[in-house]
Design an enzyme around this catalytic site. Structure first.
Site, PDB file in Angstrom:
ATOM      1  N   SER A  56      32.142   1.234 -18.753  1.00  0.00           N
ATOM      2  CA  SER A  56      31.664   2.451 -18.094  1.00  0.00           C
ATOM      3  C   SER A  56      32.691   2.974 -17.097  1.00  0.00           C
ATOM      4  O   SER A  56      32.958   4.182 -17.044  1.00  0.00           O
ATOM      5  CB  SER A  56      30.343   2.159 -17.388  1.00  0.00           C
ATOM      6  OG  SER A  56      29.366   1.828 -18.354  1.00  0.00           O
ATOM      7  N   GLY A 126      29.353   6.207 -26.728  1.00  0.00           N
ATOM      8  CA  GLY A 126      28.349   7.105 -26.160  1.00  0.00           C
ATOM      9  C   GLY A 126      28.864   7.800 -24.913  1.00  0.00           C
ATOM     10  O   GLY A 126      28.599   8.987 -24.685  1.00  0.00           O
ATOM     11  N   ARG A 155      23.240   9.453 -32.973  1.00  0.00           N
ATOM     12  CA  ARG A 155      22.613   9.212 -31.670  1.00  0.00           C
ATOM     13  C   ARG A 155      22.315  10.537 -30.968  1.00  0.00           C
ATOM     14  O   ARG A 155      22.941  11.555 -31.239  1.00  0.00           O
ATOM     15  CB  ARG A 155      23.521   8.303 -30.823  1.00  0.00           C
ATOM     16  CG  ARG A 155      23.594   6.880 -31.401  1.00  0.00           C
ATOM     17  CD  ARG A 155      24.469   5.957 -30.592  1.00  0.00           C
ATOM     18  NE  ARG A 155      23.992   5.814 -29.218  1.00  0.00           N
ATOM     19  CZ  ARG A 155      24.686   5.233 -28.249  1.00  0.00           C
ATOM     20  NH1 ARG A 155      25.898   4.759 -28.492  1.00  0.00           N
ATOM     21  NH2 ARG A 155      24.186   5.138 -27.043  1.00  0.00           N
ATOM     22  N   SER A 201      18.512   9.398 -21.831  1.00  0.00           N
ATOM     23  CA  SER A 201      19.847   8.846 -21.549  1.00  0.00           C
ATOM     24  C   SER A 201      20.364   9.350 -20.211  1.00  0.00           C
ATOM     25  O   SER A 201      20.343  10.556 -19.947  1.00  0.00           O
ATOM     26  CB  SER A 201      20.813   9.257 -22.660  1.00  0.00           C
ATOM     27  OG  SER A 201      22.134   8.954 -22.299  1.00  0.00           O
ATOM     28  N   ASP A 348      20.913  -2.475 -20.958  1.00  0.00           N
ATOM     29  CA  ASP A 348      21.894  -3.105 -21.856  1.00  0.00           C
ATOM     30  C   ASP A 348      21.732  -4.624 -21.859  1.00  0.00           C
ATOM     31  O   ASP A 348      22.210  -5.293 -22.781  1.00  0.00           O
ATOM     32  CB  ASP A 348      23.337  -2.761 -21.442  1.00  0.00           C
ATOM     33  CG  ASP A 348      23.708  -1.322 -21.776  1.00  0.00           C
ATOM     34  OD1 ASP A 348      22.866  -0.597 -22.329  1.00  0.00           O
ATOM     35  OD2 ASP A 348      24.844  -0.918 -21.462  1.00  0.00           O
ATOM     36  N   HIS A 375      20.037   3.428 -29.053  1.00  0.00           N
ATOM     37  CA  HIS A 375      21.392   2.961 -28.756  1.00  0.00           C
ATOM     38  C   HIS A 375      22.123   2.670 -30.076  1.00  0.00           C
ATOM     39  O   HIS A 375      21.845   3.330 -31.072  1.00  0.00           O
ATOM     40  CB  HIS A 375      21.328   1.760 -27.808  1.00  0.00           C
ATOM     41  CG  HIS A 375      21.160   2.175 -26.359  1.00  0.00           C
ATOM     42  ND1 HIS A 375      21.001   1.275 -25.336  1.00  0.00           N
ATOM     43  CD2 HIS A 375      21.149   3.387 -25.766  1.00  0.00           C
ATOM     44  CE1 HIS A 375      20.892   1.921 -24.180  1.00  0.00           C
ATOM     45  NE2 HIS A 375      20.976   3.205 -24.425  1.00  0.00           N
ATOM     46  N   ARG A 379      17.391  -1.185 -31.036  1.00  0.00           N
ATOM     47  CA  ARG A 379      17.566  -2.546 -30.509  1.00  0.00           C
ATOM     48  C   ARG A 379      16.258  -3.325 -30.405  1.00  0.00           C
ATOM     49  O   ARG A 379      16.264  -4.551 -30.551  1.00  0.00           O
ATOM     50  CB  ARG A 379      18.263  -2.489 -29.142  1.00  0.00           C
ATOM     51  CG  ARG A 379      19.736  -2.176 -29.292  1.00  0.00           C
ATOM     52  CD  ARG A 379      20.462  -2.101 -27.968  1.00  0.00           C
ATOM     53  NE  ARG A 379      21.902  -2.070 -28.208  1.00  0.00           N
ATOM     54  CZ  ARG A 379      22.815  -1.745 -27.306  1.00  0.00           C
ATOM     55  NH1 ARG A 379      22.441  -1.424 -26.069  1.00  0.00           N
ATOM     56  NH2 ARG A 379      24.095  -1.751 -27.613  1.00  0.00           N
ATOM     57  N   ARG A 420      26.009  -5.657 -28.925  1.00  0.00           N
ATOM     58  CA  ARG A 420      25.087  -6.456 -28.097  1.00  0.00           C
ATOM     59  C   ARG A 420      24.195  -7.356 -28.961  1.00  0.00           C
ATOM     60  O   ARG A 420      23.788  -8.428 -28.529  1.00  0.00           O
ATOM     61  CB  ARG A 420      24.252  -5.565 -27.182  1.00  0.00           C
ATOM     62  CG  ARG A 420      25.116  -4.747 -26.263  1.00  0.00           C
ATOM     63  CD  ARG A 420      24.534  -4.396 -24.929  1.00  0.00           C
ATOM     64  NE  ARG A 420      25.472  -3.508 -24.255  1.00  0.00           N
ATOM     65  CZ  ARG A 420      26.584  -3.919 -23.634  1.00  0.00           C
ATOM     66  NH1 ARG A 420      26.877  -5.199 -23.557  1.00  0.00           N
ATOM     67  NH2 ARG A 420      27.405  -3.045 -23.075  1.00  0.00           N
ATOM     68  N   LYS A 445      33.603  -3.108 -29.620  1.00  0.00           N
ATOM     69  CA  LYS A 445      33.212  -1.886 -28.900  1.00  0.00           C
ATOM     70  C   LYS A 445      33.383  -2.082 -27.398  1.00  0.00           C
ATOM     71  O   LYS A 445      33.834  -1.184 -26.689  1.00  0.00           O
ATOM     72  CB  LYS A 445      31.760  -1.522 -29.216  1.00  0.00           C
ATOM     73  CG  LYS A 445      31.281  -0.255 -28.504  1.00  0.00           C
ATOM     74  CD  LYS A 445      29.854   0.098 -28.921  1.00  0.00           C
ATOM     75  CE  LYS A 445      29.172   0.994 -27.910  1.00  0.00           C
ATOM     76  NZ  LYS A 445      29.541   2.401 -27.971  1.00  0.00           N
TER      77      LYS A 445
HETATM   78  O1  LIG Z   1      27.035   5.883 -18.434  1.00  0.00           O
HETATM   79  C1  LIG Z   1      27.286   4.767 -18.911  1.00  0.00           C
HETATM   80  O2  LIG Z   1      28.399   4.237 -18.784  1.00  0.00           O
HETATM   81  C2  LIG Z   1      26.235   4.060 -19.668  1.00  0.00           C
HETATM   82  C3  LIG Z   1      24.929   4.441 -19.566  1.00  0.00           C
HETATM   83  C4  LIG Z   1      23.829   3.757 -20.280  1.00  0.00           C
HETATM   84  O3  LIG Z   1      23.436   4.579 -21.365  1.00  0.00           O
HETATM   85  P1  LIG Z   1      22.022   5.409 -21.431  1.00  0.00           P
HETATM   86  O4  LIG Z   1      21.713   5.961 -20.117  1.00  0.00           O
HETATM   87  O5  LIG Z   1      22.316   6.426 -22.485  1.00  0.00           O
HETATM   88  O6  LIG Z   1      20.971   4.414 -21.887  1.00  0.00           O
HETATM   89  C5  LIG Z   1      24.253   2.406 -20.845  1.00  0.00           C
HETATM   90  O7  LIG Z   1      23.288   1.966 -21.774  1.00  0.00           O
HETATM   91  C6  LIG Z   1      25.609   2.499 -21.500  1.00  0.00           C
HETATM   92  O8  LIG Z   1      26.005   1.257 -22.047  1.00  0.00           O
HETATM   93  C7  LIG Z   1      26.658   2.913 -20.508  1.00  0.00           C
HETATM   94  C1  LIG Z   2      24.432   1.682 -25.114  1.00  0.00           C
HETATM   95  C2  LIG Z   2      25.700   1.244 -25.080  1.00  0.00           C
HETATM   96  O1  LIG Z   2      26.803   1.979 -25.311  1.00  0.00           O
HETATM   97  P1  LIG Z   2      27.156   3.537 -25.219  1.00  0.00           P
HETATM   98  O2  LIG Z   2      28.123   3.683 -24.099  1.00  0.00           O
HETATM   99  O3  LIG Z   2      27.775   3.864 -26.541  1.00  0.00           O
HETATM  100  O4  LIG Z   2      25.881   4.301 -24.982  1.00  0.00           O
HETATM  101  C3  LIG Z   2      25.984  -0.185 -24.795  1.00  0.00           C
HETATM  102  O5  LIG Z   2      27.167  -0.502 -24.530  1.00  0.00           O
HETATM  103  O6  LIG Z   2      25.071  -1.015 -24.818  1.00  0.00           O
END
Ligand SMILES: O=C(O)C1=C[C@@H](OP(=O)(O)O)[C@@H](O)[C@H](O)C1
Ligand SMILES: C=C(OP(=O)(O)O)C(=O)O
Length: 464
Positions: A56, A126, A155, A201, A348, A375, A379, A420, A445
């Protein structure tokens, strides 16, 4: 990125991955390895371990640095599929991205778009999928195409695109409504006030906020309901501030303003990934061992570090420090069950908890995570099916599951292109009878060296 970095040495060729709609990258591990066997571990796992950088933070820092005018240096970058495709997209946009190990020197382009017809590919990330469209629509002139892996194409994007369009963004979806590939016109998003839902999200909210400094009118985001995993929005605002953005937010993060004015370059040391840390803390918990993660601690904003609070409720002993955390399995060797956990703020880590739950002395219920059905895989459905296949009694609900005590058998498990799923089932296999994981390369990933790290702990890992 140097040409050596984009070579195919360890991972897959970037052009092939893109043509196939894959999330894998030149930074992937285990490419072409059909399966990995993770063996049961006879004794406690005791280790001190430094983990790879946070996904992140890595992707936020790459994007902010690219949108700043001038040179930034990032250390501690996560070298994984998600960060590869983020860095590669920025390079295609015209930013100077040089990666040397885990250090990145990035010559940002600000609002300029030196390649105004760039075609970008973001793999399965994502973060990049949700953060880049606003930056392109609010930035300088150009007509960009942003495509993604087959998985990411499926997604959700709709509420993000709706919010960006309400602020003027000219974004089309020529193939499938509200899904990549997207075509995006620069200078179309002027910004201003927008109401949004955060129920599916948090990344949608982060994506609008990050565009704020580039938008003529900045942005004013008002949340209609709640934000799943709100801490990621706080992480976004933090990182934006470190790159010179002017932000203002109420404590609940339901009303947030970002001023126009662009980003400034910065030198940032990135912390380790707290989500990756959950698997290693879980290994200590289920084997009665002691694991110290030496490069993420209580100073972090990453919500998944709070997994240690859950482990404490299950009888683990936890030692917290600003830059490191130690988890020791329960003194009497048995995890405590009989708890019901709201995993919404740290979703997560849901699969990590589900994977250790069979080893507790009572049922473990998880709720609040309906959104993780969207996700990398569904999951909740996937982990319930996996546990049931291994002989564990489990009840699935729309927003969670309950896992009952039981000793999982060994089995051959699909990983569903979900890192995961692979990492959580590895922990389960170590604690029980071992497990064979199909298509294990999906760990790339967020943690390409995952199985090497397990082997370093003395766990038997055999590549098929
Ligand atoms: O902003 C980020 O870095 C993330 C936000 C989360 O996603 P969501 O809010 O879409 O669930 C998390 O699950 C993802 O692994 C990383
Ligand atoms: C939801 C996840 O990834 P993303 O950043 O692709 O949303 C994750 O890493 O569990």
């Amino acid at each position: 990125m140097t040409s050596a970095e984009s070579a195919t040495r360890n991972g897959v060729d970037a052009a092939t991955a893109e043509a196939e709609g894959s999330g894998l990258s030149p930074w992937s591990a285990l490419v072409g390895v059909p399966h990995v066997d993770v063996a049961p571990h006879p004794g406690p796992i005791t280790a001190e371990i430094a983990l790879p950088g946070s996904k992140s933070y890595s992707n936020r820092a790459l994007l902010c640095a690219a949108m700043a005018e001038g040179r930034s240096t990032l250390t501690g970058l996560l070298r994984s599929d998600d960060s590869y495709w983020c860095a590669e997209s920025l390079r295609r946009l015209g930013a100077g991205v040089t990666v040397d190990g885990t250090t990145v020197t990035l010559d940002g382009i600000g609002r300029r778009r030196p390649r105004p017809e760039a075609r970008l590919y973001i793999g399965s990330a994502g973060t990049t999928a949700r953060f880049l469209p606003g930056l392109l629509a609010a930035g300088g002139p150009g007509a960009f195409t942003l495509d993604a892996s087959r998985q990411m194409r499926g997604r959700p994007m709709a509420s993000l695109l709706l919010a960006l369009r309400r602020m003027g963004a000219d974004i089309d979806c020529p193939e499938t409504p509200d899904a990549p590939p997207l075509t995006i016109r620069g200078v179309s998003m002027l910004g201003g006030p927008v109401r949004m839902s955060g129920a599916l999200s948090s990344q949608f909210i982060s994506g609008v906020l990050m565009a704020g400094p580039l938008a003529l009118n900045g942005v004013h985001v008002m949340i209609d309901d709640h934000v799943v995993q709100k801490d990621y929005v706080a992480m976004t605002l933090d990182m934006m501030e470190q790159f010179g953005a002017v932000v203002e937010a109420d404590p609940d993060l339901t009303d947030m303003r970002v001023e126009t004015g662009g980003y400034r370059p910065a030198d940032i040391a990135l912390e380790a990934d707290a989500s990756t840390a959950t698997y290693f803390f879980a290994l200590a918990a289920v084997t009665g061992g002691t694991v110290t993660v030496t490069n993420v601690g209580t100073e972090t904003r990453q919500p998944d570090l709070r997994f240690i609070d859950v482990l404490e409720r299950m009888g683990c002993r936890v030692v917290r420090a600003p830059g490191a955390v130690t988890v020791a399995g329960p003194a009497d060797g048995r995890l405590r069950g009989g708890l019901d956990v709201d995993m919404r703020p740290l979703s997560d880590a849901t699969l990590t908890l589900a994977a250790i739950a069979p080893f507790a002395d009572g049922p473990v219920s998880i709720h609040g995570v309906a959104h993780i059905r969207k996700h990398e895989s569904d999951r909740i459905a996937v982990i319930c099916a996996a546990l049931a296949a291994l002989g564990v009694s489990v009840e699935e609900r729309p927003d969670g599951l309950t896992v009952h005590p039981g000793r999982p058998s060994s089995g051959v498990m699909e990983t569903h292109d979900d890192h995961r799923v692979a990492m959580a089932l590895s922990v389960l296999g170590v604690a029980a009878e071992g497990v064979r994981l199909l298509e294990p390369g999906c760990v790339s990933k967020t943690c390409p060296p995952f199985f090497d790290l397990l082997a370093d702990l003395g766990i038997g890992v055999t590549r098929g």
